[in-house]
Design a protein around this motif. Structure first.
Motif, short mmCIF file in Angstrom:
data_model
loop_
_atom_site.label_atom_id
_atom_site.label_comp_id
_atom_site.label_asym_id
_atom_site.label_seq_id
_atom_site.Cartn_x
_atom_site.Cartn_y
_atom_site.Cartn_z
N ARG A 180 25.34 -26.27 -4.83
CA ARG A 180 25.82 -26.14 -3.46
C ARG A 180 24.89 -25.24 -2.67
NH1 ARG A 180 31.57 -23.87 -4.47
NH2 ARG A 180 31.48 -25.65 -5.87
N TYR A 208 24.50 -23.47 1.38
CA TYR A 208 25.18 -23.17 2.63
C TYR A 208 24.17 -22.70 3.66
CZ TYR A 208 29.27 -22.89 -0.45
OH TYR A 208 30.25 -23.16 -1.37
N TYR A 255 24.27 -20.42 7.27
CA TYR A 255 25.08 -19.56 8.12
C TYR A 255 24.24 -19.14 9.33
CZ TYR A 255 28.61 -18.71 4.47
OH TYR A 255 29.61 -18.84 3.54
N LEU A 275 28.77 -13.34 10.13
CA LEU A 275 28.17 -14.61 9.77
C LEU A 275 29.15 -15.75 10.01
CD1 LEU A 275 26.60 -12.42 7.95
CD2 LEU A 275 25.89 -14.42 6.64
N SER A 288 29.77 -19.85 9.34
CA SER A 288 29.35 -20.99 8.51
C SER A 288 28.93 -22.16 9.39
CB SER A 288 30.49 -21.40 7.60
OG SER A 288 30.13 -22.53 6.84
N VAL A 336 27.74 -26.96 4.71
CA VAL A 336 27.83 -26.91 3.26
C VAL A 336 27.24 -28.21 2.72
CG1 VAL A 336 29.31 -26.70 1.24
CG2 VAL A 336 29.94 -25.55 3.38
N LEU A 361 26.36 -30.40 -0.72
CA LEU A 361 26.83 -30.41 -2.11
C LEU A 361 26.09 -31.38 -3.02
CD1 LEU A 361 30.68 -30.25 -1.48
CD2 LEU A 361 29.13 -28.37 -2.05
N PHE A 378 20.71 -17.96 7.93
CA PHE A 378 20.61 -17.68 6.50
C PHE A 378 20.97 -18.93 5.71
CE2 PHE A 378 20.16 -13.11 6.37
CZ PHE A 378 20.73 -12.66 7.54
N LYS A 405 29.54 -17.28 -6.95
CA LYS A 405 28.70 -16.33 -6.22
C LYS A 405 27.72 -17.07 -5.31
CE LYS A 405 26.82 -14.22 -9.69
NZ LYS A 405 26.02 -13.21 -10.40
N LEU A 406 27.32 -16.37 -4.25
CA LEU A 406 26.26 -16.87 -3.38
C LEU A 406 25.09 -15.90 -3.42
CD1 LEU A 406 28.03 -18.06 -0.11
CD2 LEU A 406 27.29 -19.42 -2.06
N ILE A 407 23.88 -16.44 -3.46
CA ILE A 407 22.66 -15.65 -3.32
C ILE A 407 22.03 -16.06 -2.00
CG2 ILE A 407 20.44 -15.03 -4.31
CD1 ILE A 407 22.83 -14.14 -5.97
N PHE A 408 21.78 -15.08 -1.16
CA PHE A 408 21.28 -15.35 0.19
C PHE A 408 19.77 -15.24 0.27
CE2 PHE A 408 24.83 -15.63 3.17
CZ PHE A 408 25.89 -15.33 2.33
N GLY A 409 19.18 -16.04 1.14
CA GLY A 409 17.80 -15.85 1.54
C GLY A 409 17.70 -14.67 2.49
N TYR A 454 29.44 -7.44 0.34
CA TYR A 454 27.99 -7.54 0.47
C TYR A 454 27.49 -6.35 1.30
CZ TYR A 454 28.43 -12.56 -0.61
OH TYR A 454 28.69 -13.78 -1.20
N LEU A 485 21.64 -10.72 2.65
CA LEU A 485 22.85 -10.10 2.14
C LEU A 485 22.76 -10.04 0.62
CD1 LEU A 485 23.78 -11.29 4.98
CD2 LEU A 485 26.08 -11.18 4.01
#
Lengths: 111, 113
Positions: free
Chosen positions: A31, A33, A35, A43, A45, A48, A50, A88, A98-102, B35, B43
């Protein structure tokens, strides 16, 4: 370890022009996302995505996902000043939640 | 009314002080997250909780602790604040479906002197 990289980090463009923001990630994910963050705000949204080949569009923004290349793009068509914000991408897993952001791409659209 | 709220919105504290940031959500979500945002770094996840009895460390949990008091409430504590914890802190919540997005609070701007 999952890493997410966006480029460019800063983009200044004229109204009416087109441009693309790139989001690369390092490991398999199911997935992705996008933002938007306005200065001093939270932030919001946008999209999304998938599945491989997924494409979503809202107004002048279109997002796509290529899971084989581990790449998502956010394409801006005929930019307007109201699109000025920081964008983002974030990559997640249905297993971990969990999400890992750029790092974010700050877009400045000039009249 | 906002679905995810954070208090306080701004806070100035001194090195060594203990502070707590609070988050509440009215969306009925099971999952909640904390976060921090620093310029140029995006973040980064501090802690996350999938239900009241489940709490997990994120990428940068050192120097922080959390408490999930109820499904709707998730607090973040800095036991002994230090200047490099100066940042913008966001709380978020999400459901457990396959396409669930995270909904973010308005943020707490923290300055540690």
């Amino acid at each position: 370890e999952l890493k997410v990289e966006q480029n460019p980090l800063f983009l200044s463009m004229q109204e009416g022009k087109n441009y693309t923001i790139y989001c690369n990630y390092s490991t398999t994910s199911d997935r992705l996302y996008w933002y938007r963050q306005d200065p001093g705000k939270s932030l919001e949204s946008l999209f999304v995505l998938l599945s491989n080949g997924a494409v979503k569009q809202e107004g002048r923004l279109m997002a796509s996902l290529d899971t084989k290349a581990r790449l998502s793009t956010l394409h801006i068509t005929a930019a307007v000043h109201d699109l000025s914000a920081t964008y983002f991408c974030a990559v997640g897993s249905s297993n971990t939640g969990k999400l890992i952001f750029g790092q974010g791409t700050t877009l400045q659209v000039k009249p | 009314d906002a679905d995810v709220t954070q208090t306080p919105r701004n806070r100035i504290t001194k090195t060594g002080k203990r502070i707590m940031l609070e988050c509440s959500q009215t969306k009925g979500h099971d999952r909640m997250y904390w976060y921090r945002q620093d310029p140029g770094l995006g973040l980064r996840l501090i802690y996350y909780s999938f239900d009241v009895k489940d709490i997990n460390k994120g990428e940068i949990s050192d120097g922080y602790s959390v408490s999930r008091q109820a499904q709707a409430k998730f607090s973040l504590s800095l036991e002994s604040a230090i200047p490099n914890q100066t940042a913008l802190y966001f709380c978020a919540s999400s459901g457990t479906g396959s396409a669930e997005t995270q909904y973010f609070g308005p943020g707490t701007r923290l300055l540690v002197l």
